[in-house]
Design a protein around this motif. Structure first.
Motif, short mmCIF file in Angstrom:
data_model
loop_
_atom_site.label_atom_id
_atom_site.label_comp_id
_atom_site.label_asym_id
_atom_site.label_seq_id
_atom_site.Cartn_x
_atom_site.Cartn_y
_atom_site.Cartn_z
N ASN A 144 48.37 50.81 48.05
CA ASN A 144 48.37 51.80 49.32
C ASN A 144 48.38 53.36 48.75
O ASN A 144 48.52 54.34 49.04
N TYR A 145 48.36 53.46 47.08
CA TYR A 145 48.24 54.63 46.57
C TYR A 145 49.61 55.40 46.90
O TYR A 145 49.91 56.60 46.83
N GLU A 156 52.22 37.63 41.14
CA GLU A 156 52.01 38.67 42.63
C GLU A 156 50.70 38.94 42.84
O GLU A 156 50.07 39.47 44.08
N ILE A 157 49.72 39.03 41.64
CA ILE A 157 48.45 39.51 41.65
C ILE A 157 47.44 38.74 41.95
O ILE A 157 47.05 37.84 41.13
N SER A 158 46.61 38.89 43.24
CA SER A 158 45.56 38.01 43.64
C SER A 158 44.19 38.28 42.95
O SER A 158 44.09 39.35 42.39
N LYS A 159 43.47 37.38 43.02
CA LYS A 159 42.12 37.64 42.39
C LYS A 159 41.70 38.94 43.17
O LYS A 159 40.84 39.66 42.40
N HIS A 160 41.67 39.03 44.31
CA HIS A 160 40.95 40.25 45.17
C HIS A 160 41.84 41.43 44.67
O HIS A 160 40.82 42.42 44.42
N ASP A 161 43.01 41.53 44.51
CA ASP A 161 43.67 42.79 43.86
C ASP A 161 43.20 43.03 42.55
O ASP A 161 43.02 44.33 42.22
N HIS A 163 40.58 42.93 41.23
CA HIS A 163 39.29 43.63 41.16
C HIS A 163 39.45 45.10 41.13
O HIS A 163 38.68 46.24 40.79
N PHE A 164 40.52 45.67 41.70
CA PHE A 164 40.70 46.90 41.90
C PHE A 164 41.96 47.82 41.04
O PHE A 164 41.95 48.90 41.13
N LEU A 165 42.45 46.89 40.29
CA LEU A 165 43.48 47.12 39.54
C LEU A 165 43.13 46.97 38.03
O LEU A 165 42.48 46.26 37.37
N ILE A 278 55.24 39.64 32.51
CA ILE A 278 55.45 41.08 33.18
C ILE A 278 54.15 41.73 32.70
O ILE A 278 53.61 42.02 31.69
N VAL A 279 53.57 42.57 33.77
CA VAL A 279 52.46 43.43 33.65
C VAL A 279 52.64 44.72 34.11
O VAL A 279 53.41 45.11 34.89
N LEU A 280 52.03 45.82 33.48
CA LEU A 280 51.72 46.89 34.01
C LEU A 280 50.55 47.24 34.76
O LEU A 280 49.41 47.05 33.96
N CYS A 281 50.59 47.55 35.97
CA CYS A 281 49.57 47.59 36.76
C CYS A 281 49.33 49.10 37.13
O CYS A 281 50.15 49.92 37.61
N SER A 282 48.07 49.68 37.15
CA SER A 282 47.71 50.96 37.81
C SER A 282 46.22 50.93 38.39
O SER A 282 45.64 49.63 38.44
N HIS A 283 45.70 51.74 38.88
CA HIS A 283 44.43 51.80 39.38
C HIS A 283 43.78 51.99 37.96
O HIS A 283 43.92 52.26 37.05
#
Length: 307
Positions: A144-145, A156-161, A163-165, A278-283
């Motif tokens: 949600n920025y 926690e990260i889905s295949k859909h998510d 694609h955007f991360l 454990i992962v670091l996620c960003s846009h």
């Protein structure tokens, strides 16, 4: 090709607030807009798009099925609008940037403090804000920025998510069962059946550890244990176990400091332990401001010290 946005956002906003308030009268008080003006705008919206948003039931104004369907996307739209306003405000208040980091308890208590300190030493002019939530909420804040970086478990990260991360693996952690040193199973080898009979102290629903405990039960085709105490923070959960009541299922990275001090001990349960990354996620990188990319580069450089 530029798509023209023709939706009447002002009328949609009035519909949203009336739906939340439950009446035009209450919405009028909250928005400081006259009741006739609100009603006229909503009627105009209904006429323009040939829809019905509200209907009278006795003295009450209730949403039609279409109004109920429209409410959720309208809520998302105005939440995003509010977030854009915050981003603009931050841009003016923090001309050198504001880095918003979110993560689960493991990340914000064990990993992020060192990284944030090193980043501030190199970038003293950048404001740094750190929030602790469970992994699912951290991911939601990123999507949600409301955050620039989220450090969470990759489950926690889905295949859909994805694609955007942009996600970078940091550490592979193991889940372990722990108890106080005076517990009957302390440092013993026990079966899953025996362990699941004990009272458990766990995080709230939505937390990674809670989900992995349920996953372990499914793997062993067993009923979940009784959660006798539930906390919204991992520190509170661990302190309750340290005090001597029940057992818990936690990250080894978090538990290790308590085990070293002799406050907790590991219970050896038969079977393969579950692990998570454990992962670091960003846009995506091309969407990031320079100082966000600098923080990510620092974390990637420093992660070797965890291994």
């Amino acid at each position: 090709m530029v798509m023209e946005l023709s939706i009447n956002l002002h009328a949609l906003m009035l519909f949203y607030h009336v739906a939340l308030a439950g009446s035009v009268t209450e919405a009028s008080k909250r928005l400081n807009i006259s009741q006739p003006a609100i009603s006229a705008q909503i009627r105009s919206f209904e006429k323009q798009y040939q829809v019905l948003l509200f209907e009278k039931k006795g003295r009450n104004l209730v949403l039609t099925p279409f109004g109920q369907k429209l409410l959720k996307p309208a809520e998302h739209l105005f939440q995003l609008a509010e977030q854009i306003e915050i981003m603009i405000e931050d841009y003016h208040r923090h001309p050198k940037g504001k880095l918003r980091i979110t993560g689960n308890y493991l990340a914000t208590s064990v990993l992020i403090p060192k990284w944030a300190s090193l980043f501030k030493q190199q970038n003293p002019e950048v404001e740094v804000q750190i929030s602790t939530v469970n992994s699912q909420l951290a991911l939601d804040k990123l999507m949600n920025y409301e955050a620039d970086v989220a450090i969470i478990g990759n489950s926690e990260i889905s295949k859909h998510d994805s694609h955007f991360l942009h996600c970078t693996a940091l550490y592979r952690d193991e889940f372990i069962f722990v108890s106080a040193p005076n517990h009957k199973y302390a440092e013993k080898i026990v079966s899953m059946e025996e362990m699941m009979q004990e009272p458990f102290i766990m995080r709230e629903e939505g937390s990674t550890t809670r989900k992995r405990l349920l996953e372990l039960c499914r793997i062993h085709q067993m009923s979940p244990p009784n959660i006798e105490l539930q906390f919204n923070g991992l520190n509170e959960t661990i302190q309750a176990v340290v005090a001597g009541y029940g057992v818990s299922y936690v990250s080894s990275l978090v538990a290790s400091q308590y085990i070293r001090r002799g406050e907790l001990v590991m219970v050896n349960v038969e079977g393969e332990p579950l692990t998570h990354e454990i992962v670091l996620c960003s846009h995506q990188q091309n969407e990031l401001e320079g100082f966000v990319r600098d923080f990510i580069s620092l974390v990637i450089k420093e992660k070797r010290s965890l291994l």
